[in-house]
Scaffold this active site. Structure first.
Site, PDB file in Angstrom:
ATOM      1  NE  ARG A  26       6.880  -0.342   9.760  1.00  0.00           N
ATOM      2  CZ  ARG A  26       5.823  -0.505   9.170  1.00  0.00           C
ATOM      3  NH1 ARG A  26       5.762   0.316   8.211  1.00  0.00           N
ATOM      4  NH2 ARG A  26       4.733  -0.911   9.618  1.00  0.00           N
ATOM      5  CE  LYS A  72      -1.927  -1.194   4.012  1.00  0.00           C
ATOM      6  NZ  LYS A  72      -0.822  -2.209   4.361  1.00  0.00           N
ATOM      7  NE  ARG A 108       8.278  -2.648   5.759  1.00  0.00           N
ATOM      8  CZ  ARG A 108       6.775  -2.530   6.140  1.00  0.00           C
ATOM      9  NH1 ARG A 108       6.086  -2.001   5.239  1.00  0.00           N
ATOM     10  NH2 ARG A 108       6.377  -3.071   7.185  1.00  0.00           N
ATOM     11  NE  ARG A 135       2.559  -4.683  11.203  1.00  0.00           N
ATOM     12  CZ  ARG A 135       3.788  -4.626  10.374  1.00  0.00           C
ATOM     13  NH1 ARG A 135       5.080  -5.166  10.521  1.00  0.00           N
ATOM     14  NH2 ARG A 135       3.628  -3.849   9.262  1.00  0.00           N
ATOM     15  NE  ARG A 141      -3.782  -0.952  10.421  1.00  0.00           N
ATOM     16  CZ  ARG A 141      -2.499  -0.503   9.919  1.00  0.00           C
ATOM     17  NH1 ARG A 141      -2.713   0.809   9.324  1.00  0.00           N
ATOM     18  NH2 ARG A 141      -1.709  -1.325   9.813  1.00  0.00           N
TER      19      ARG A 141
HETATM   20  P1  AP5 Z   1       4.917  -1.535   1.692  1.00  0.00           P
HETATM   21  O1  AP5 Z   1       4.669  -0.714   0.397  1.00  0.00           O
HETATM   22  O2  AP5 Z   1       5.825  -0.968   2.886  1.00  0.00           O
HETATM   23  O3  AP5 Z   1       3.686  -2.526   2.313  1.00  0.00           O
HETATM   24  P2  AP5 Z   1       2.534  -1.684   3.181  1.00  0.00           P
HETATM   25  O4  AP5 Z   1       1.395  -2.459   2.624  1.00  0.00           O
HETATM   26  O5  AP5 Z   1       2.456  -0.334   3.043  1.00  0.00           O
HETATM   27  O6  AP5 Z   1       2.822  -2.647   4.286  1.00  0.00           O
HETATM   28  P3  AP5 Z   1       3.036  -1.739   5.953  1.00  0.00           P
HETATM   29  O7  AP5 Z   1       3.608  -2.910   6.786  1.00  0.00           O
HETATM   30  O8  AP5 Z   1       3.672  -0.261   5.943  1.00  0.00           O
HETATM   31  O9  AP5 Z   1       1.445  -1.758   6.378  1.00  0.00           O
HETATM   32  P4  AP5 Z   1       0.949  -1.773   7.769  1.00  0.00           P
HETATM   33  O10 AP5 Z   1      -0.495  -1.545   7.354  1.00  0.00           O
HETATM   34  O11 AP5 Z   1       0.994  -3.106   8.541  1.00  0.00           O
HETATM   35  O12 AP5 Z   1       1.704  -0.757   8.639  1.00  0.00           O
HETATM   36  P5  AP5 Z   1       1.309   0.764   8.928  1.00  0.00           P
HETATM   37  O13 AP5 Z   1       2.763   1.336   8.670  1.00  0.00           O
HETATM   38  O14 AP5 Z   1       0.217   1.242   8.111  1.00  0.00           O
HETATM   39  O15 AP5 Z   1       5.812  -2.729   1.084  1.00  0.00           O
HETATM   40  C1  AP5 Z   1       6.374  -3.689   1.798  1.00  0.00           C
HETATM   41  C2  AP5 Z   1       7.805  -4.158   1.371  1.00  0.00           C
HETATM   42  O16 AP5 Z   1       7.518  -4.793   0.168  1.00  0.00           O
HETATM   43  C3  AP5 Z   1       8.780  -3.046   0.969  1.00  0.00           C
HETATM   44  O17 AP5 Z   1       9.837  -3.611   1.043  1.00  0.00           O
HETATM   45  C4  AP5 Z   1       8.294  -2.743  -0.554  1.00  0.00           C
HETATM   46  O18 AP5 Z   1       9.637  -2.642  -1.239  1.00  0.00           O
HETATM   47  C5  AP5 Z   1       8.253  -4.390  -0.971  1.00  0.00           C
HETATM   48  N1  AP5 Z   1       7.218  -4.333  -2.068  1.00  0.00           N
HETATM   49  C6  AP5 Z   1       6.270  -3.422  -2.370  1.00  0.00           C
HETATM   50  N2  AP5 Z   1       5.738  -3.806  -3.643  1.00  0.00           N
HETATM   51  C7  AP5 Z   1       6.309  -4.881  -4.133  1.00  0.00           C
HETATM   52  C8  AP5 Z   1       5.827  -5.445  -5.008  1.00  0.00           C
HETATM   53  N3  AP5 Z   1       4.937  -5.366  -5.876  1.00  0.00           N
HETATM   54  N4  AP5 Z   1       6.896  -6.775  -5.362  1.00  0.00           N
HETATM   55  C9  AP5 Z   1       7.734  -7.007  -4.498  1.00  0.00           C
HETATM   56  N5  AP5 Z   1       8.074  -6.189  -3.526  1.00  0.00           N
HETATM   57  C10 AP5 Z   1       7.216  -5.141  -2.936  1.00  0.00           C
HETATM   58  O19 AP5 Z   1       0.942   0.727  10.487  1.00  0.00           O
HETATM   59  C11 AP5 Z   1       2.132   0.270  11.288  1.00  0.00           C
HETATM   60  C12 AP5 Z   1       1.474   0.171  12.975  1.00  0.00           C
HETATM   61  O20 AP5 Z   1       1.035   1.566  13.221  1.00  0.00           O
HETATM   62  C13 AP5 Z   1       0.207  -0.512  12.990  1.00  0.00           C
HETATM   63  O21 AP5 Z   1       0.618  -1.919  13.282  1.00  0.00           O
HETATM   64  C14 AP5 Z   1      -0.482   0.169  14.111  1.00  0.00           C
HETATM   65  O22 AP5 Z   1      -0.102  -0.204  15.547  1.00  0.00           O
HETATM   66  C15 AP5 Z   1      -0.263   1.504  13.783  1.00  0.00           C
HETATM   67  N6  AP5 Z   1      -1.404   2.096  13.073  1.00  0.00           N
HETATM   68  C16 AP5 Z   1      -1.218   2.719  11.905  1.00  0.00           C
HETATM   69  N7  AP5 Z   1      -2.498   2.883  11.032  1.00  0.00           N
HETATM   70  C17 AP5 Z   1      -3.311   2.681  12.168  1.00  0.00           C
HETATM   71  C18 AP5 Z   1      -4.720   2.942  12.164  1.00  0.00           C
HETATM   72  N8  AP5 Z   1      -5.567   3.549  10.990  1.00  0.00           N
HETATM   73  N9  AP5 Z   1      -5.581   2.485  13.271  1.00  0.00           N
HETATM   74  C19 AP5 Z   1      -4.609   1.882  14.492  1.00  0.00           C
HETATM   75  N10 AP5 Z   1      -3.415   1.874  14.391  1.00  0.00           N
HETATM   76  C20 AP5 Z   1      -2.934   2.102  13.248  1.00  0.00           C
END
Ligand code: AP5
Length: 218
Positions: free
Chosen positions: A160, A13, A127, A171, A88
């Site tokens: 991370r 995403k 990552r 997660r 979420r």
């Molecule tokens: P990446 O693009 O980073 O993936 P992502 O879907 O953004 O994954 P996240 O882990 O950031 O999502 P998340 O929802 O768990 O974490 P968030 O930061 O929102 O890609 C991943 C890897 O794959 C990278 O290395 C990339 O290079 C590679 N890649 C990408 N596309 C590819 C492809 N097509 N082919 C091959 N490789 C590829 O949240 C973190 C924490 O914050 C949560 O656990 C929670 O505690 C808190 N939080 C955040 N938002 C909320 C909310 N709304 N409510 C409550 N808590 C929240």
């Protein structure tokens, strides 16, 4: 472009949101990035959020809703935005709908990324993030030019803390329990599109932009 990118951790995403934001000149609102920034700056919000994030748990709805409300109401979001990682929970989705209706607008599309679990684990294990400019790399799929160093700003890359195997498992479990129900929620409102997120970043981006164009959401 008023869209939500939905999907499990690691589906890509953030990577796709970054490209859309650059190409379509629309702000990306990533709650994960905003929370990590608060943690780094040791703000009151950051100290509160860290205990949840380190365990892979969701930060309480009220906290996250407040952050997004503040961003969405800024003039820069008037022409649209890309939400990454929010909503979420169903409570967050309902609050988002209220926020938008206050400004006389509504979501145009919610894109649900589908990627096999083993690929998610591979992506998260490899990552690497830039703690300064938030750029995201992958040791195999999108490596930086110089190992361990950000191409954009030269900072040393880090893994991370919530990408540790046991936290990733937590997660994914939380995603299944609290976030996956949003698929049915948005399908029921006629807003959901499913996107195959497996393939190279370029291939997925091509699918995503085609899908958004087909729905008049670019
Ligand atoms: P990446 O693009 O980073 O993936 P992502 O879907 O953004 O994954 P996240 O882990 O950031 O999502 P998340 O929802 O768990 O974490 P968030 O930061 O929102 O890609 C991943 C890897 O794959 C990278 O290395 C990339 O290079 C590679 N890649 C990408 N596309 C590819 C492809 N097509 N082919 C091959 N490789 C590829 O949240 C973190 C924490 O914050 C949560 O656990 C929670 O505690 C808190 N939080 C955040 N938002 C909320 C909310 N709304 N409510 C409550 N808590 C929240």
């Amino acid at each position: 472009m008023r869209i939500v990118l939905l999907g499990a951790p690691g589906v890509g995403k953030g990577t796709q949101a970054e490209r859309l934001a650059a190409d379509f000149h629309r702000p990306k609102i990533s709650t994960g990035d905003l929370l990590r920034e608060a943690v780094r700056n040791k703000t009151e919000l950051g100290v509160q959020a860290k205990q949840y994030m380190d365990q892979g748990k969701l930060v309480p709805d009220a906290v996250v809703i407040g952050i997004v409300q503040e961003k969405v109401s800024q003039p820069v979001c008037a022409k649209g935005f890309i939400l990454d990682g929010f909503p979420r929970t169903v409570v967050q989705a309902e609050e988002l709908s209220k926020m938008l209706s206050v400004c006389g607008s509504e979501l145009e599309r919610v894109v649900n990324f589908e990627v096999p679990r083993e690929e998610i684990i591979r992506r998260l294990a490899g990552r690497r993030n830039c703690p300064k400019c938030q750029a995201v790399f992958h040791v195999d799929s999108s490596p930086p030019q110089k190992t361990g160093v950000c191409d954009r700003c030269g900072e040393n890359l880090v893994q991370r803390s919530d990408d540790k195997r046991e936290t990733v498992e937590a997660r994914l479990k939380i995603y299944d329990e609290h976030t996956a129900p949003l698929i049915a929620y948005y399908r029921g409102r006629g807003l959901l599109s499913t996107l195959d997120g497996f393939g190279t970043v370029d291939v997925v981006y091509e699918r995503l932009t085609r899908l958004l164009a087909e729905h008049g959401a670019t």
